[in-house]
Structure formats: C-alpha cells, structure tokens
Design a protein around this motif. Structure first.
Motif, PDB file in Angstrom:
ATOM      1  N   UNK A 232       0.817  -1.216   0.000  1.00 18.56           N
ATOM      2  CA  UNK A 232       0.000   0.000   0.000  1.00 18.56           C
ATOM      3  C   UNK A 232       0.850   1.265   0.000  1.00 18.56           C
ATOM      4  N   UNK A 233       2.097   1.145   0.433  1.00 11.68           N
ATOM      5  CA  UNK A 233       3.025   2.288   0.455  1.00 11.68           C
ATOM      6  C   UNK A 233       3.934   2.317  -0.773  1.00 11.68           C
ATOM      7  N   UNK A 234       3.616   1.512  -1.775  1.00 12.25           N
ATOM      8  CA  UNK A 234       4.334   1.481  -3.053  1.00 12.25           C
ATOM      9  C   UNK A 234       5.674   0.742  -2.974  1.00 12.25           C
ATOM     10  N   UNK A 235       5.982   0.136  -1.836  1.00  9.63           N
ATOM     11  CA  UNK A 235       7.168  -0.702  -1.778  1.00  9.63           C
ATOM     12  C   UNK A 235       6.923  -2.020  -2.501  1.00  9.63           C
ATOM     13  N   UNK A 236       7.983  -2.703  -2.852  1.00  8.15           N
ATOM     14  CA  UNK A 236       7.856  -3.979  -3.558  1.00  8.15           C
ATOM     15  C   UNK A 236       8.410  -5.104  -2.686  1.00  8.15           C
ATOM     16  N   UNK A 237       7.718  -6.236  -2.688  1.00  7.55           N
ATOM     17  CA  UNK A 237       8.158  -7.431  -1.961  1.00  7.55           C
ATOM     18  C   UNK A 237       8.376  -8.538  -2.969  1.00  7.55           C
ATOM     19  N   UNK A 238       9.637  -8.966  -3.111  1.00  9.68           N
ATOM     20  CA  UNK A 238       9.979  -9.994  -4.081  1.00  9.68           C
ATOM     21  C   UNK A 238      11.135 -10.827  -3.542  1.00  9.68           C
ATOM     22  N   UNK A 239      11.229 -12.024  -4.030  1.00  7.92           N
ATOM     23  CA  UNK A 239      12.382 -12.873  -3.752  1.00  7.92           C
ATOM     24  C   UNK A 239      13.158 -13.061  -5.043  1.00  7.92           C
ATOM     25  N   UNK A 240      14.463 -13.091  -4.950  1.00  8.23           N
ATOM     26  CA  UNK A 240      15.273 -13.339  -6.138  1.00  8.23           C
ATOM     27  C   UNK A 240      15.189 -14.803  -6.523  1.00  8.23           C
ATOM     28  N   UNK A 241      15.372 -15.071  -7.792  1.00  8.17           N
ATOM     29  CA  UNK A 241      15.278 -16.443  -8.282  1.00  8.17           C
ATOM     30  C   UNK A 241      16.293 -17.346  -7.596  1.00  8.17           C
ATOM     31  N   UNK A 242      17.467 -16.789  -7.225  1.00  9.73           N
ATOM     32  CA  UNK A 242      18.486 -17.580  -6.540  1.00  9.73           C
ATOM     33  C   UNK A 242      18.084 -17.925  -5.109  1.00  9.73           C
ATOM     34  N   UNK A 243      17.167 -17.127  -4.538  1.00  8.25           N
ATOM     35  CA  UNK A 243      16.713 -17.330  -3.165  1.00  8.25           C
ATOM     36  C   UNK A 243      15.186 -17.288  -3.133  1.00  8.25           C
ATOM     37  N   UNK A 244      14.518 -18.282  -3.665  1.00  7.13           N
ATOM     38  CA  UNK A 244      13.052 -18.205  -3.812  1.00  7.13           C
ATOM     39  C   UNK A 244      12.300 -18.143  -2.503  1.00  7.13           C
ATOM     40  N   UNK A 245      12.946 -18.483  -1.393  1.00  7.59           N
ATOM     41  CA  UNK A 245      12.263 -18.481  -0.103  1.00  7.59           C
ATOM     42  C   UNK A 245      12.608 -17.269   0.760  1.00  7.59           C
ATOM     43  N   UNK A 246      13.428 -16.355   0.230  1.00  8.72           N
ATOM     44  CA  UNK A 246      13.841 -15.181   0.996  1.00  8.72           C
ATOM     45  C   UNK A 246      13.222 -13.943   0.352  1.00  8.72           C
ATOM     46  N   UNK A 247      12.093 -13.499   0.884  1.00  6.20           N
ATOM     47  CA  UNK A 247      11.425 -12.311   0.355  1.00  6.20           C
ATOM     48  C   UNK A 247      12.053 -11.057   0.940  1.00  6.20           C
ATOM     49  N   UNK A 248      12.200 -10.043   0.077  1.00  7.92           N
ATOM     50  CA  UNK A 248      12.879  -8.812   0.456  1.00  7.92           C
ATOM     51  C   UNK A 248      12.056  -7.602   0.052  1.00  7.92           C
ATOM     52  N   UNK A 249      12.337  -6.476   0.717  1.00  7.61           N
ATOM     53  CA  UNK A 249      11.668  -5.212   0.408  1.00  7.61           C
ATOM     54  C   UNK A 249      12.570  -4.394  -0.504  1.00  7.61           C
ATOM     55  N   UNK A 250      11.969  -3.884  -1.584  1.00  5.13           N
ATOM     56  CA  UNK A 250      12.702  -3.093  -2.567  1.00  5.13           C
ATOM     57  C   UNK A 250      12.016  -1.750  -2.765  1.00  5.13           C
ATOM     58  N   UNK A 251      12.793  -0.758  -3.158  1.00  5.50           N
ATOM     59  CA  UNK A 251      12.225   0.550  -3.477  1.00  5.50           C
ATOM     60  C   UNK A 251      11.364   0.450  -4.733  1.00  5.50           C
TER      61      UNK A 251
END
Length: 450
Positions: A232-251
């Motif tokens: 809702x704050x326009x941040x992105x939550x994604x995991x890299x293909x190399x780490x499919x189980x580690x979700x991270x916050x991106x600008x």
C-alpha cells in the motif's frame, strides 16, 4: 552487509561522513575496548537510576554471548540492564542485529540509547512500580499494567528512530538494525520486537516436561499483514530467483536495498515505502512453570528450531556457559546445513527466571546424538536452494548479477570494495529520469502479486 547503495544520498554520506568515520582509528579503538572478550562478565557501567549495564558475560540470572560470523565485522549487539529503572530484580534485555554498511554502528547506537529511553518513559508514566494490574492479567489493553508498558515501548522506539535519523555520524539511510527486547518485573514479562530476531520461553507442560513457546513473530516482508502495508506504500516485496524463499523489500523504482525484514530501526530509504519502526509488543504473566527466556538474532534461528534452542540451554551444566554453548551449536549447524553459505553473526541472551537447578537429566552428548546429527545432513546432497548463495545477508546493496547486453545493470565490485566513485553514468541518469532502473535479477513474487 553490502558496500554501498546506488541511491544518491548514500553517496553523499560516504564521501563526506561515512567513510572517514568508519576508518577513524580512535572510534574503532573505543569500540574494541567496550567489547573486549576479557571483560569476564563484569558490569560495563551504570545506567539511569543506578541500573547495572552488562554488554556480555553472565550473572546469577543472565548468560550472554556473541560471535562474529564469516561476513566481516560482527554487526550483532546485545545488552542487559539489571535493576532496571532503579527497581531491584527488574531486568531489561535487548538483542540487536545490524545490517547494511553501518549496521554495526546502528546496532550499538540503539543498544546504548534505547534502554535509557524506555526507562525514562516508564518513569514518566506515573512510575511503573506503582501500577496495579487487574485480576485478569492477559495480553489485552484492558490490563492497565500492559497498557502502561506498551505505551512506554512504543514511545521509546519512535523517539529512537527519530534520533537515529538525525545522527550525522552514522549512515542509516541504507543501514539499520532489528531489535528484540524484554522487560521483566516480578511476574510480568513484556516483549517488544522489531524485525526478524526472536524470543522464546522455556516452560513446563501438565506432565512437567520442558517445552518451548515462541513469544514473538518473525516480521518478514511476506507475512500477509506486513506485505499489504508495504504494498500500500508502493514498496515492492519480491524474492530473487536464486533465493526463492527469501522475500525482500525493494524501493518502487530501484532494485535496492533488498531488505529481508519488514520492520527495523534505520533504513530510511524504505521508510516511505512500508518499512516501519513500530514494534510488536507482547505481554505474558509468568508462572512457576516458566524456566527461562532466550533472545537471539536470526543467525541462531536460521539453523536451530525453538525446541533445539531450549534443550541446549536447559542442558548447560553452568548457566554462565549457556549462551556460548548455544552459539557454538548454531555455528556447527551452519557448517553442516549450509556448507556453501557464509555463517551469520550470532548473539544470544538467556534470562533465567528461577534459582539454578538441573533442568534436564540427559548430558549434552546425549542431546547431541538425539538432536544434532548434522553428519547425516552433510552427506545429504539435497541442500536447500539458498545454500548456493549468501542467504544470511539481510540487505543486498550491490548484489552481482549476470550481464545482459540489452539492459543497464548496476554491478557490485568483485573484490567487495567500495566502488561508489566508479558508478557508470547510465545508472544515475536513469534514476534521475524517474524510471525504474532495469536489472538482470530475476524475481519471485508472493502468490497474490498482481
């Protein structure tokens, strides 16, 4: 623990403040003196209202230990204030896990200032020692004691983050720290958690058997409530293909910083995009069944279960060695479970709730045979996907990706050195034009991503 961020404000800090401050000999020397392993459990000093401050070591009810991993400087920090707020038998414990270029400085800064803020806030709230709880002590705001303590924690965490942002000597734009904190007074226990460190309690069931109960929730970005707030704050939550189980916050428009938690002190590049410094606060009324509490950074929980942690601490022949024994078991587990990943920093605080007595009859060697047969794991070639990368990194500031001739890619230095002055102009121009910086990274999105 990346070297730098591609954001312009971080470059400004590095050139004028951060780099000089980081290598300043006097400051590093002061830190070494404070964190000297030969401290032998003595008090580090006096806190507000005469509290005794301990940065490591042990006492009658406390065992503390931290060990540097394989990623560089130890970014974990911890503290225990005994006779907190000037009240005998009252404890404040905190474990802090720094991340980013100045994560170690942020963790120590918060470690040193947050307890005093909470102590003062409690005094301002009509002195917590005079509060009387209702007969139905529970985890709701109807309990006046819980309401008072929670308000003090929320106020102090907010002030701590504001003060950190104003501190010119610490780069906190792309650096930060988690915090799991504990306040104990008599039968009352309050936990304030920010990030993905964890607290558990060892208690006894109806059959008088030791069991573990998790007191906190690991505040990861993919947790539904955290994910919705970030989204809702326009941040992105994604995991890299190399780490499919580690979700991270991106600008929103840049593939940085890749923060593996949803709440933290610092990391101000993400504070407008869903990252918050508001802790989750939990209350528990202690009983005679409760034995001890363990606070630890994710370097421990990434490789050991709650029950394993409980059994290790309960089996320690001496309380003074409990935290160190736990860290050593975690390091051993890292080597066998994730042989191709760098061992993370580990920090542990054990708070024992009763006078010392044997908790388990089995020796540590028996527990090792029962719970830590990592030799079999080492021989198993079906490692999790994230063993191929450094999955312990909490933030990815200049993660290396494969080059693509059709994309503009920001590459980190192969030798791990700071390459801020060598950033190519195309990346900066793309950023200034307001467009999303394209990357060679492939991402995995949460299930409900649109």
């Amino acid at each position: 623990m990346g070297a730098c961020c591609t954001c312009q404000r971080v470059r400004h800090f590095d050139q004028e403040n951060y780099r000089h401050h980081f290598v300043e000999e006097k400051e590093e020397k002061d830190i070494i003196i404070v964190e000297d392993d030969n401290y032998n459990g003595n008090f580090a000093g006096k806190g507000d209202f005469g509290a005794h401050i301990r940065l490591h070591g042990y006492s009658k009810f406390v065992s503390m230990y931290s060990q540097q991993g394989k990623k560089g400087i130890n970014q974990d920090a911890m503290t225990v204030w005994e006779n907190f707020g000037g009240q005998k038998g009252t404890f404040f414990c905190g474990v802090f896990d720094g991340h980013g270029p100045s994560g170690h400085k942020v963790a120590r800064y918060v470690r040193d200032l947050l307890p005093a803020k909470i102590s003062s806030s409690l005094k301002e709230s009509n002195d917590v020692s005079d509060q009387r709880s209702t007969e139905n002590d529970d985890e709701t705001d109807q309990n006046p004691l819980f309401a008072t303590l929670k308000a003090a924690f929320l106020k102090s965490f907010k002030e701590m983050d504001e003060e950190l942002e104003k501190e010119p000597s610490i780069e906190s734009y792309s650096s930060g720290t988690t915090a799991v904190t504990l306040f104990k007074k008599g039968e009352h226990l309050l936990i304030g958690n920010l990030g993905d460190s964890r607290a558990i309690i060892c208690t006894r069931d109806e059959k008088n058997q030791l069991i573990s109960e998790q007191l906190t929730v690991d505040l990861k970005p993919h947790i539904p409530s955290e994910y919705e707030r970030i989204k809702s704050c326009k941040g992105r939550v994604m995991a890299m293909e190399q780490e499919p189980n580690v979700y991270r916050v991106w600008m929103p428009d840049e593939d940085c910083p890749g923060l593996a938690m949803a709440r933290a002190f610092g990391d101000f590049c993400l504070k407008d995009f869903g990252l918050i410094s508001v802790p989750e606060v939990y209350y528990r009324k202690l009983t005679e069944r409760d034995e001890f509490v363990v606070l630890a950074t994710d370097g421990v929980w990434d490789v050991l279960s709650n029950d394993e942690v409980m059994r290790i601490v309960a089996t320690a022949r001496k309380r003074s060695m409990a935290a160190r024994l736990l860290v050593e078991c975690a390091v051993r587990a890292w080597k066998y479970k994730y042989p191709r990943a760098k061992i993370d920093d580990c920090a542990v605080v054990c708070l024992f709730l009763k006078r010392q007595r044997p908790l388990l009859t089995k020796s540590m060697s028996e527990v090792t045979q029962l719970s830590f047969n990592y030799t079999e794991l080492a021989n198993d070639q079906n490692y999790p996907d994230n063993t191929k990368t450094d999955d312990g990194l909490d933030t990815l500031l200049n993660f290396q990706v494969e080059e693509d001739n059709d994309q503009d890619i920001a590459r980190g230095p192969e030798d791990g050195s700071d390459n801020i002055d060598n950033k190519n102009s195309s990346t900066e121009n793309t950023h200034n034009q307001g467009r999303r910086r394209r990357s060679g990274m492939k991402f995995v999105y949460p299930d409900d991503h649109q």
